[in-house]
Design a protein around this motif. Sequence first.
Motif, PDB file in Angstrom:
ATOM      1  N   ASP A  83       0.796  -1.230   0.000  1.00 50.17           N
ATOM      2  CA  ASP A  83       0.000   0.000   0.000  1.00 50.17           C
ATOM      3  C   ASP A  83       0.829   1.280   0.000  1.00 50.17           C
ATOM      4  O   ASP A  83       0.301   2.362   0.261  1.00 50.17           O
ATOM      5  N   GLU A  84       2.116   1.190  -0.288  1.00 51.51           N
ATOM      6  CA  GLU A  84       2.978   2.359  -0.368  1.00 51.51           C
ATOM      7  C   GLU A  84       3.347   2.659  -1.823  1.00 51.51           C
ATOM      8  O   GLU A  84       3.174   1.817  -2.709  1.00 51.51           O
ATOM      9  N   ARG A  85       3.842   3.867  -2.080  1.00 52.44           N
ATOM     10  CA  ARG A  85       4.244   4.274  -3.423  1.00 52.44           C
ATOM     11  C   ARG A  85       5.758   4.219  -3.626  1.00 52.44           C
ATOM     12  O   ARG A  85       6.234   3.950  -4.714  1.00 52.44           O
ATOM     13  N   ASP A  86       6.503   4.525  -2.577  1.00 54.34           N
ATOM     14  CA  ASP A  86       7.958   4.629  -2.697  1.00 54.34           C
ATOM     15  C   ASP A  86       8.634   3.312  -2.343  1.00 54.34           C
ATOM     16  O   ASP A  86       8.359   2.727  -1.293  1.00 54.34           O
ATOM     17  N   PRO A  87       9.563   2.846  -3.204  1.00 56.18           N
ATOM     18  CA  PRO A  87      10.251   1.586  -2.934  1.00 56.18           C
ATOM     19  C   PRO A  87      11.543   1.766  -2.155  1.00 56.18           C
ATOM     20  O   PRO A  87      12.057   2.879  -2.010  1.00 56.18           O
ATOM     21  N   LEU A  88      12.037   0.660  -1.665  1.00 62.98           N
ATOM     22  CA  LEU A  88      13.333   0.586  -1.007  1.00 62.98           C
ATOM     23  C   LEU A  88      14.266  -0.181  -1.943  1.00 62.98           C
ATOM     24  O   LEU A  88      13.870  -1.191  -2.529  1.00 62.98           O
ATOM     25  N   LYS A  89      15.487   0.277  -2.084  1.00 66.07           N
ATOM     26  CA  LYS A  89      16.435  -0.333  -3.013  1.00 66.07           C
ATOM     27  C   LYS A  89      17.379  -1.268  -2.267  1.00 66.07           C
ATOM     28  O   LYS A  89      18.054  -0.862  -1.334  1.00 66.07           O
ATOM     29  N   VAL A  90      17.411  -2.528  -2.709  1.00 64.93           N
ATOM     30  CA  VAL A  90      18.260  -3.531  -2.079  1.00 64.93           C
ATOM     31  C   VAL A  90      19.229  -4.082  -3.128  1.00 64.93           C
ATOM     32  O   VAL A  90      18.803  -4.513  -4.208  1.00 64.93           O
ATOM     33  N   ALA A  91      20.517  -4.063  -2.835  1.00 67.62           N
ATOM     34  CA  ALA A  91      21.495  -4.606  -3.779  1.00 67.62           C
ATOM     35  C   ALA A  91      21.201  -6.085  -4.029  1.00 67.62           C
ATOM     36  O   ALA A  91      20.915  -6.843  -3.094  1.00 67.62           O
ATOM     37  N   TRP A  92      21.264  -6.502  -5.306  1.00 67.66           N
ATOM     38  CA  TRP A  92      21.017  -7.901  -5.660  1.00 67.66           C
ATOM     39  C   TRP A  92      22.357  -8.576  -5.925  1.00 67.66           C
ATOM     40  O   TRP A  92      23.081  -8.194  -6.846  1.00 67.66           O
ATOM     41  N   THR A  93      22.691  -9.578  -5.136  1.00 65.51           N
ATOM     42  CA  THR A  93      23.980 -10.262  -5.263  1.00 65.51           C
ATOM     43  C   THR A  93      23.800 -11.760  -5.494  1.00 65.51           C
ATOM     44  O   THR A  93      24.705 -12.552  -5.226  1.00 65.51           O
ATOM     45  N   ASN A  94      22.628 -12.136  -6.005  1.00 66.10           N
ATOM     46  CA  ASN A  94      22.300 -13.552  -6.160  1.00 66.10           C
ATOM     47  C   ASN A  94      22.286 -14.037  -7.602  1.00 66.10           C
ATOM     48  O   ASN A  94      21.664 -15.048  -7.920  1.00 66.10           O
TER      49      ASN A  94
END
Length: 223
Positions: free
Chosen positions: A189-200
């Motif tokens: 229910d939010e508009r703004d995302p959180l950025k997580v580094a992808w190392t997989n």
Amino acid sequence: MGPAQVLPFFRRATPLVGAVALLGLLSGCGSGGDATGAVSTPAGTSSRTTGPATGDTGSPSTGPGTASPGAPDTASPATQSGGPGTRCHTSELRASIGRPSPGAGQRNFPIVLTNTGGHTCTVHGYPGAAFVDASGEQLGPDPKRSPDTPSTVTLTPGGSAWAGLTFASPEISGARTAVPAALLVTPPDERDPLKVAWTNGEVPVAGNESSVFVTIVQPGTGG
């Protein structure tokens, strides 16, 4: 193995993974990086909690860099605004990727959301998710939703919830792949995302068996 076979395994595997995984990554240290903060939302990261359980990740894509608003579920306490016990907002959360839980021909990851605020709040439904490259362009289509029934998860300060992210192993499925720089996670229910580094490593972005699935949020870290 098709996507329909992947989801049941992930659900069966979750009790074995410990407390709980994908969204629980945010509370402790996982194999992925911690959130770096809110960023503009690329196409397909809406986290609407209402609508069909599969194949619908929220509002229509509006193009890279444009926020896709989620539609609040007004019947849920998670959507109220105000004091303690109300919906968790992006600014109050940290996101991370937990330890992978491999399956037969599939890859499963917990997306963890951790309450970093000073009061209790709730999350309800599905998070939005989008793989992006180094320039912020989305890779592949929006994840599909598993056919689960959402429930409200209460997060006390420091508490975590997780959602599963799963897909068929590309080397087995034959899907076309790409290696993302990050995963954008939009809380329910939010508009703004959180950025997580992808190392997989590589993820499927097109072709046969290329669907990525996301599950509802659950209590814990999934690990």
